[in-house]
Design an enzyme around this catalytic site. Structure first.
Site, PDB file in Angstrom:
ATOM      1  CB  CYS A 195      -0.906  -0.002   1.234  1.00  0.00           C
ATOM      2  SG  CYS A 195      -2.013   1.424   1.302  1.00  0.00           S
ATOM      3  CB  CYS A 231       4.806   1.896 -40.444  1.00  0.00           C
ATOM      4  SG  CYS A 231       5.611   0.287 -40.690  1.00  0.00           S
TER       5      CYS A 231
END
Length: 424
Positions: A137, A388
């Site tokens: 946490c 691409c």
């Protein structure tokens, strides 16, 4: 039909899909609904010492995509804000009512031996299948010497893990923080401390956005805010890398891993399992879409396993690890070049713009007689970076085609261009 059942560090479950320790597992009502929906297990929201934690309002914020889909989710909620006695009573009853489902209890108490010695027998008495140590946490609790404050110090990880193995017979799962330079350090410490398994990743330190009118980060609490824990689809690549790091580390090889971080579909789960996980935990997707998403997850994974000939989760757990290596061992002589399928090309020019402006100027922009544009790869210039292909909006319009270089495998440690190459 594929068998989805698992035995994770001695904890049996009908399928690998578990709810992570979070708001969806905060009380019996939620957990029972999850089991009814078909989840194989839950990790009960983190228990701590009394008096219980006190949460603030509000608690959540998010990063959105163009269509308002949540890409990343941020929270500043703490561990359970209900008393230890109520949680323990509910855990005991749920486990009695659902004996075939996995029920793991997440724990976080001060980094003091007596605190762990006190709470462990109480949890064990509920009949829970195991415990998960919340060492991750990143907000609220580290300021109190818990959560990530423990998980970031391998010596503390090993010490607390050993306490838990000393004072409990339950399987011990150590939940690791990603807010660290090298995840292998605390994983090795957990292993050395006797951990039966690890789970990762916990949430990542984050500030998702700023309200530019009020000049305060979200979520806003009385005009102020703080960093929170980041989760959801955006953290999946980070989580998978860390899972793979542990799975292929000789020092932790073979330790069971519960994969966490951005899992929202059967494919996400399959990818984590292929990288070494043998169970997966879900939180954000359940919070956004409800518990019934598990139906599609189970069905999709089962169908895919049948198609591939995998009879069990163990059949493909870690199967991608032998193909995951360090950059220096990649083949320097391997080559691909882009190929554009002109029948599928819509002439948008995104591949050309990306390559021309930011890459290797490897795509030609050819003006046709009818005024349209045609895009062709300059094979002699293409380095096979696949930018691409990534920018192209049409599926399978651009593919990366392997080339026969006639050269044998050669990695960077062997490459004569490397001034520090290793001797053969």
């Amino acid at each position: 039909m594929a068998d989805l059942s698992i035995n994770f560090a001695g904890i049996k479950a009908p399928n690998p899909f578990w709810l992570a320790s979070a708001p969806p597992t905060d009380k019996a009502y939620n957990v029972v609904r999850a089991y009814e929906a078909g989840w194989g297990g839950v990790v009960w929201k983190t228990l701590g010492e009394d008096p219980a934690a006190v949460n603030v309002s509000s608690r959540y914020s998010a990063i959105y995509g163009k269509n308002k889909e949540v890409l990343g989710f941020n929270n500043i909620e703490l561990i359970t804000d209900r008393s230890l006695e109520i949680n323990l009573r509910e855990i005991e009853q749920v486990k009695k009512d659902w004996p075939d489902r996995a029920l793991v209890v997440s724990l976080m108490v001060p980094c003091e031996e007596e605190s762990w010695k006190y709470i462990l027998p109480l949890v064990e008495a509920t009949g829970a299948d195991g415990i998960e140590l919340n060492f991750g946490c990143p907000h609220g609790m580290p300021e109190r010497g818990m959560g990530a404050a423990v998980g970031q110090v391998p010596e503390y990880v090993e010490m607390v893990t050993r306490w838990c193995k000393t004072y409990s017979k339950m399987p011990v799962i150590v939940k690791l923080t990603p807010n660290i330079t090298d995840i292998r350090g605390p994983a090795r410490a957990a292993y050395n401390g006797g951990a039966d398994a690890v789970s990762l990743i916990n949430t990542i330190n984050s500030i998702t956005s700023i309200d530019l009118d009020q000049m305060v980060a979200r979520p806003i609490v009385g005009g102020r805010s703080t960093h929170g824990g980041y989760c959801g689809p955006a953290v999946k690549p980070i989580a998978m890398n860390m899972v793979a790091e542990i799975a292929r580390d000789p020092a932790t090889a073979g330790i069971p891993i519960s994969g966490i971080g951005g899992i929202g579909s059967w494919r996400d789960a399959a990818e984590f399992i292929a990288l070494g996980a043998s169970s997966v935990q879900v939180c954000t997707a359940a919070m956004l879409y409800g518990f019934r998403i598990v139906e599609e997850m189970k069905d999709g994974l089962s169908r895919w396993m049948d198609e591939k000939g995998y009879n069990s989760i163990a059949d493909f757990s870690g199967k991608a690890i032998p193909n995951t290596t360090d950059w220096k061992y990649l083949d320097m002589n391997y080559k691909v070049i882009a190929q554009i399928d002109q029948d599928k090309c819509i002439g948008c020019g995104r591949c050309y713009i990306a390559c021309e402006d930011t890459s290797h100027q490897s795509i030609a922009n050819l003006l046709q007689d009818n005024g349209t544009h045609k895009y062709e790869v300059k094979e002699e210039e293409c380095v096979g970076c696949n930018l691409c292909q990534i920018t192209c909006p049409v599926t399978d319009c651009i593919t990366m085609v392997p080339q026969d270089t006639g050269e044998p495998y050669m990695n960077w440690t062997q490459d004569p261009r490397n001034p520090f190459r290793e001797a053969s």
